[in-house]
Design an enzyme around this catalytic site. Structure first.
Site, PDB file in Angstrom:
ATOM      1  NE  ARG A  25      -1.089 -11.895  -0.577  1.00 60.61           N
ATOM      2  CZ  ARG A  25      -2.423 -11.918  -0.641  1.00 60.61           C
ATOM      3  NH1 ARG A  25      -3.096 -12.745   0.164  1.00 60.61           N
ATOM      4  NH2 ARG A  25      -3.073 -11.147  -1.475  1.00 60.61           N
ATOM      5  NE  ARG A  49     -13.124  -1.468  -5.934  1.00 65.43           N
ATOM      6  CZ  ARG A  49     -13.180  -2.773  -5.705  1.00 65.43           C
ATOM      7  NH1 ARG A  49     -14.213  -3.467  -6.158  1.00 65.43           N
ATOM      8  NH2 ARG A  49     -12.225  -3.388  -5.040  1.00 65.43           N
ATOM      9  CB  THR A 104      -5.833 -17.454  -6.607  1.00 65.76           C
ATOM     10  OG1 THR A 104      -4.870 -16.444  -6.830  1.00 65.76           O
ATOM     11  CG2 THR A 104      -7.211 -16.807  -6.484  1.00 65.76           C
ATOM     12  CE  LYS A 154      -1.101 -10.155  -6.457  1.00 66.86           C
ATOM     13  NZ  LYS A 154      -1.965  -9.407  -5.498  1.00 66.86           N
TER      14      LYS A 154
END
Length: 472
Positions: free
Chosen positions: A35, A76, A275, A217
């Site tokens: 990846r 953000r 993860t 994802k």
């Protein structure tokens, strides 16, 4: 180079694993898919890693899959005038489009799309869920909130809006530049972040076409609400548990993981569980027992692959992490209970399905009755091998294809050992080549059965209609 397991290992390359010798050692230790994480590193970094992988592929003669993982939108807060602020539970806090540096009472949030989607009562999570705000009043350029869970907030920390479908595309301008590079280099898989709805996958497909396969994802709760539709449109799925765990209670993530794996197995799409799998190995040479159990659980559920992120990209022990994951996978698959669980969770072929489904369903039964050593799949598009993998047969799948792109993509699929080879022209040649390659690749010995599936006429994508049994 034959792997002695069916589940695959995806590993992320980064500062700790970029030199050619380390990449080679990771591959020999068990990595099937590498990846490239476009959230970090320059285009020059990724190109160098890509070239090192293609050199390694040429050296070993085994197809290696490369997955380019796009960053996706990053929401953000802006900056603060005097450094980090302390959000106190019960206090008021304002978010707005004002570019003035923030204070303990307000901060800029340069994302009008968030304000467009907010309603009173909605939650806003800050810094990976460490703090939570509840919206009391909002408009197109502001949100007046009350601090429900306080903490120390510094600038540029992430914002999550759980339970809300944001009116933004999954592909930012940065993602499009990164995608252009990935496709130009020849990446086999593109991982699409921030998938909220099936339309996000369709948008990416329009840009990518058939130049690469798409991994969606799943990191947003809204995607779980349309799970089957997203799985059906995707080529593979990644269970991004870290992000899911931010936007929904942690106790819900294990059940969601199992639901995603089950859906992917039903549709015959590869699924990666990702993860924090061996998170402690970023610093420690050994994992916790809980982490080993976590990896094992994904394999017992029938996941196609498990993934290492920071463990292999920036950790202190990238090679040890891969070796540990490889050992866990081999140990699980050697457990008699593993086969029982795979059989119990198998999704039967649909009544009234197509010929290819029927052939692969019959293949699974034949392999079980004869204890065949190998299943040999002839495929051009990869669909025959993916259908065979969907059945989770007892024997390994030797996938033969004249397309190097197909051979590489199939490195992600459960149980598939992919070989790039010449096409065949007759059923007799097919059987003979299957015997020879099954022996050469270490899958069959003289006297053992080999079950071959293919489509006739040869070279026709998706035309699986032939099953033949031969003895080596």
């Amino acid at each position: 180079m034959r792997r002695t397991r069916n589940a695959k290992i995806v590993a992320t390359l980064g500062p700790a694993s970029s030199d050619k010798e380390t990449v080679r050692q990771l591959f020999l230790a068990g990595v099937d898919v590498f990846r490239l994480n476009f959230s970090h590193g320059s285009h020059e970094d990724h190109r160098a890693r890509f070239n090192a992988l293609r050199d390694l592929e040429e050296e070993t003669g085994r197809p290696i899959a490369i997955l380019a993982d796009l960053q996706g939108p990053k929401l953000r807060v802006s900056t603060f005038a005097n450094g980090p602020v302390q959000l106190v539970e019960g206090a008021a806090f304002r978010l707005d489009l004002d570019t003035t540096p923030g204070t303990a009472e307000r901060v800029g949030l340069p994302h009008p799309e968030i304000f467009a989607a907010l309603v009173p009562g909605a939650d806003l999570l800050l810094d990976d869920g460490k703090m939570r705000l509840v919206v009391e009043r909002c408009g197109p350029d502001f949100a007046e909130t009350r601090v429900a869970v306080g903490g120390r907030l510094s600038e540029r920390k992430g914002v999550n809006v759980p339970g809300v479908v944001l009116p933004i595309t999954a592909l930012t301008a940065k993602d499009r530049r990164d995608l252009d590079l990935a496709l130009e280099m020849g990446a086999d898989w593109i991982a699409l972040s921030f998938v909220q709805r099936p339309e996000d996958v369709a948008e990416a497909r329009a840009l990518i076409g058939d130049r690469a396969a798409i991994v969606s994802k799943l990191e947003k709760p809204s995607a779980i609400d349309q799970l089957d539709a997203i799985v059906e449109l995707s080529d593979a799925i990644m269970v991004a548990r870290g992000d899911l765990g931010v936007e929904m209670p942690a106790e819900r993530v294990p059940a969601i993981q199992k639901r995603i794996v089950r859906s992917c197995r039903r549709f015959g799409k590869p699924v990666i569980v990702a993860t924090q799998m061996l998170e402690s190995m970023i610093d420690s040479p050994v994992p916790t027992r809980a982490e080993a159990s976590d990896v094992a659980t994904a394999i017992y559920d029938g996941a196609d692959a498990v993934m290492l992120s920071a463990e292999s990209a920036s950790g202190k022990h990238p090679l040890e992490a891969v070796k540990m994951m490889n050992r866990i996978l081999e140990e699980v698959e050697a457990d008699p209970l593993y086969r029982q669980l795979i059989e119990a969770s198998h999704s039967s072929a649909r009544a009234g399905g197509d010929v290819a489904e029927a052939v692969c369903c019959a293949m699974r039964r034949v392999v079980s009755l004869l204890h065949a050593s190998t299943i040999v799949c002839y495929t051009s598009s990869g669909q025959t091998s993916l259908r065979a993998a969907r059945e989770r047969p007892e024997s390994p799948i030797l996938s033969l294809t004249p397309s190097v792109a197909t051979a590489r993509r199939l490195a992600l699929a459960w149980g598939v050992h992919s070989v790039h080879t010449q096409d065949v022209n007759s059923a007799e040649e097919m059987t003979e080549v299957a015997r020879q390659l099954a022996q050469r690749e270490g899958f069959a010995k003289p006297g053992e059965f080999v079950v071959t599936i293919a489509g006739m006429p040869f070279g026709t994508p998706g035309a699986t209609n032939l099953l033949r049994i031969a003895t080596v």
